[in-house]
Design a protein around this motif. Structure first.
Motif, PDB file in Angstrom:
ATOM      1  N   GLU A 158       1.899  -3.574  -8.110  1.00 47.43           N
ATOM      2  CA  GLU A 158       0.872  -1.702  -7.567  1.00 47.43           C
ATOM      3  C   GLU A 158       0.156  -2.118  -5.865  1.00 47.43           C
ATOM      4  O   GLU A 158      -0.387  -2.610  -5.599  1.00 47.43           O
ATOM      5  CB  GLU A 158      -0.306  -0.927  -8.264  1.00 47.43           C
ATOM      6  N   PHE A 159       0.285  -1.518  -5.037  1.00 49.47           N
ATOM      7  CA  PHE A 159       0.300  -1.337  -3.355  1.00 49.47           C
ATOM      8  C   PHE A 159       0.253   0.426  -3.139  1.00 49.47           C
ATOM      9  O   PHE A 159       0.082   0.928  -3.694  1.00 49.47           O
ATOM     10  CB  PHE A 159       1.798  -1.020  -2.469  1.00 49.47           C
ATOM     11  N   HIS A 160      -1.067   0.041  -3.110  1.00 50.21           N
ATOM     12  CA  HIS A 160      -2.790   1.284  -2.763  1.00 50.21           C
ATOM     13  C   HIS A 160      -2.336   0.962  -0.632  1.00 50.21           C
ATOM     14  O   HIS A 160      -3.531   0.570  -0.448  1.00 50.21           O
ATOM     15  CB  HIS A 160      -3.864   1.597  -3.189  1.00 50.21           C
ATOM     16  N   LEU A 161      -1.388   2.441  -0.320  1.00 53.57           N
ATOM     17  CA  LEU A 161      -1.507   2.177   1.115  1.00 53.57           C
ATOM     18  C   LEU A 161      -1.817   3.020   1.545  1.00 53.57           C
ATOM     19  O   LEU A 161      -2.103   4.902   1.476  1.00 53.57           O
ATOM     20  CB  LEU A 161       0.075   2.329   0.754  1.00 53.57           C
ATOM     21  N   VAL A 162      -2.695   2.686   2.384  1.00 44.09           N
ATOM     22  CA  VAL A 162      -4.293   4.012   3.130  1.00 44.09           C
ATOM     23  C   VAL A 162      -3.552   3.644   4.742  1.00 44.09           C
ATOM     24  O   VAL A 162      -3.618   2.885   5.399  1.00 44.09           O
ATOM     25  CB  VAL A 162      -5.599   3.465   3.253  1.00 44.09           C
ATOM     26  N   THR A 216      -4.362  -1.458   0.944  1.00 39.47           N
ATOM     27  CA  THR A 216      -4.570  -2.309   2.391  1.00 39.47           C
ATOM     28  C   THR A 216      -4.622  -0.894   3.166  1.00 39.47           C
ATOM     29  O   THR A 216      -3.864   0.405   3.173  1.00 39.47           O
ATOM     30  CB  THR A 216      -3.106  -2.690   2.337  1.00 39.47           C
ATOM     31  N   PHE A 217      -4.920  -1.223   4.452  1.00 39.88           N
ATOM     32  CA  PHE A 217      -4.948   0.745   5.576  1.00 39.88           C
ATOM     33  C   PHE A 217      -4.341  -0.828   6.527  1.00 39.88           C
ATOM     34  O   PHE A 217      -4.289  -1.734   7.283  1.00 39.88           O
ATOM     35  CB  PHE A 217      -6.791  -0.011   6.406  1.00 39.88           C
ATOM     36  N   MET A 218      -3.665   0.735   6.863  1.00 39.54           N
ATOM     37  CA  MET A 218      -2.827  -0.304   7.568  1.00 39.54           C
ATOM     38  C   MET A 218      -2.167   1.622   8.224  1.00 39.54           C
ATOM     39  O   MET A 218      -2.025   2.580   8.264  1.00 39.54           O
ATOM     40  CB  MET A 218      -1.406  -0.585   6.924  1.00 39.54           C
ATOM     41  N   SER A 219      -1.325   1.371  10.079  1.00 48.32           N
ATOM     42  CA  SER A 219      -0.681   1.963  10.347  1.00 48.32           C
ATOM     43  C   SER A 219       0.544   2.264  10.019  1.00 48.32           C
ATOM     44  O   SER A 219       0.962   2.137   9.595  1.00 48.32           O
ATOM     45  CB  SER A 219      -1.141   1.247  11.917  1.00 48.32           C
ATOM     46  N   LEU A 220       0.837   3.558  10.584  1.00 46.69           N
ATOM     47  CA  LEU A 220       2.174   3.717  10.253  1.00 46.69           C
ATOM     48  C   LEU A 220       2.801   2.692  10.536  1.00 46.69           C
ATOM     49  O   LEU A 220       4.205   3.210  10.277  1.00 46.69           O
ATOM     50  CB  LEU A 220       2.059   5.087  11.623  1.00 46.69           C
ATOM     51  N   VAL A 238       2.871   6.422  -7.769  1.00 50.35           N
ATOM     52  CA  VAL A 238       2.419   7.273  -8.846  1.00 50.35           C
ATOM     53  C   VAL A 238       0.839   8.278  -7.808  1.00 50.35           C
ATOM     54  O   VAL A 238       0.973   9.355  -8.917  1.00 50.35           O
ATOM     55  CB  VAL A 238       1.445   5.880  -9.186  1.00 50.35           C
ATOM     56  N   ASP A 239       0.612   7.813  -7.009  1.00 43.01           N
ATOM     57  CA  ASP A 239      -0.012   9.388  -6.790  1.00 43.01           C
ATOM     58  C   ASP A 239      -0.439   9.244  -5.069  1.00 43.01           C
ATOM     59  O   ASP A 239      -0.045   8.379  -4.427  1.00 43.01           O
ATOM     60  CB  ASP A 239      -1.910   8.920  -6.766  1.00 43.01           C
ATOM     61  N   THR A 240      -0.571  10.314  -4.591  1.00 44.27           N
ATOM     62  CA  THR A 240      -0.624  10.505  -2.918  1.00 44.27           C
ATOM     63  C   THR A 240      -1.564  11.790  -2.813  1.00 44.27           C
ATOM     64  O   THR A 240      -1.871  12.466  -3.696  1.00 44.27           O
ATOM     65  CB  THR A 240       1.145  10.837  -2.517  1.00 44.27           C
ATOM     66  N   ALA A 241      -2.324  11.446  -1.374  1.00 45.67           N
ATOM     67  CA  ALA A 241      -3.323  11.943  -1.373  1.00 45.67           C
ATOM     68  C   ALA A 241      -3.242  12.021  -0.096  1.00 45.67           C
ATOM     69  O   ALA A 241      -2.961  11.505   0.520  1.00 45.67           O
ATOM     70  CB  ALA A 241      -4.524  12.415  -1.917  1.00 45.67           C
ATOM     71  N   SER A 246      -1.713   6.539  -0.513  1.00 44.83           N
ATOM     72  CA  SER A 246      -0.572   6.508  -2.208  1.00 44.83           C
ATOM     73  C   SER A 246      -0.272   5.250  -2.402  1.00 44.83           C
ATOM     74  O   SER A 246      -0.560   4.191  -2.180  1.00 44.83           O
ATOM     75  CB  SER A 246       1.065   6.672  -0.593  1.00 44.83           C
ATOM     76  N   THR A 247      -0.346   5.178  -3.807  1.00 50.00           N
ATOM     77  CA  THR A 247      -0.079   4.487  -4.376  1.00 50.00           C
ATOM     78  C   THR A 247       1.094   4.269  -4.900  1.00 50.00           C
ATOM     79  O   THR A 247       1.968   5.572  -5.982  1.00 50.00           O
ATOM     80  CB  THR A 247      -1.292   4.479  -6.299  1.00 50.00           C
ATOM     81  N   TYR A 248       1.350   3.257  -5.325  1.00 53.36           N
ATOM     82  CA  TYR A 248       3.266   3.026  -5.717  1.00 53.36           C
ATOM     83  C   TYR A 248       2.748   1.670  -6.443  1.00 53.36           C
ATOM     84  O   TYR A 248       2.464   0.557  -6.600  1.00 53.36           O
ATOM     85  CB  TYR A 248       4.066   2.530  -4.156  1.00 53.36           C
TER      86      TYR A 248
END
Length: 208
Positions: free
Chosen positions: A147-151, A8-12, A176-179, A188-190
């Protein structure tokens, strides 16, 4: 058991509505469509290409399916994301569509949660959900997301559809991962990590 990942693309402040264009989704009088576009750079595109390559199947709600079906078939054959979108098996959850025509698409019938549960029990690679805010709420409510892949884009929008809306099942997550991209987008992946745990803070607890 197949993994189901929401990307998902999401705002802060958690808004996921219409990141890609002014007319993508104006429901509720939303006037901020296209808010993610100025932050795209080669690094972010590379990350999303890698995510697309992981997919074994795609799962959509009606609105996102119709939007994607109108645009991705126009992609060049060597477009790394477009080629995956066009050739992967696609499943569509809709109460109003009678048929789906995009290549390799299948319309899910009956109860959505039960249908997705069956898909997860089948053989195959990762099932990815892109966009599809209404469908995601159903999946979260039935605890079907692994799993959530949050952009997360460095913007505040203040109104609009949010990813974690009322009805979200409480639970723990593991990073799990972040950049971070060159434009400040946090990727970020959770993974799900069991039940929500509790504690207390303060001088009297020793946790201060």
């Amino acid at each position: 058991m197949r993994k189901l990942m929401v990307t998902t693309f999401m705002s802060l402040d958690g808004v996921m509505q219409a990141p890609g264009g002014a007319d993508e989704d104006r429901e509720g009088g939303f006037e901020h469509g296209g808010w993610a576009v100025p932050y795209f750079d080669p690094q972010l595109i590379e990350v999303m290409t890698a995510v697309a390559r992981r997919a074994g199947a795609l799962l959509f709600g009606r609105k996102t399916y119709e939007g994607f079906a109108a645009t991705w078939p126009l992609a060049e054959a060597d477009d790394p994301i477009g080629s995956r979108m066009n050739t992967l098996p696609k499943y569509v959850a809709s109460r109003t569509l009678d048929s789906v025509s995009w290549q390799n698409s299948t319309l899910l019938t009956g109860d959505v949660a039960e249908a997705v549960g069956r898909l997860k029990r089948e053989e195959g690679g990762e099932i990815q959900v892109h966009g599809s805010g209404g469908l995601i709420q159903t999946l979260i409510g039935h605890d079907l997301v692994d799993e959530f892949h949050l952009v997360v884009f460095p913007v505040l929008i203040g109104s609009g559809k949010r990813l974690f809306a009322e009805g979200t099942v409480p639970g723990g997550l593991k990073l799990v991962d972040t950049a971070t991209s060159g434009t400040g987008v946090q990727i970020s992946t959770y993974a799900r990590a069991g039940k929500l745990e509790y504690g207390a803070m303060g001088p009297e607890t020793g946790n201060w």
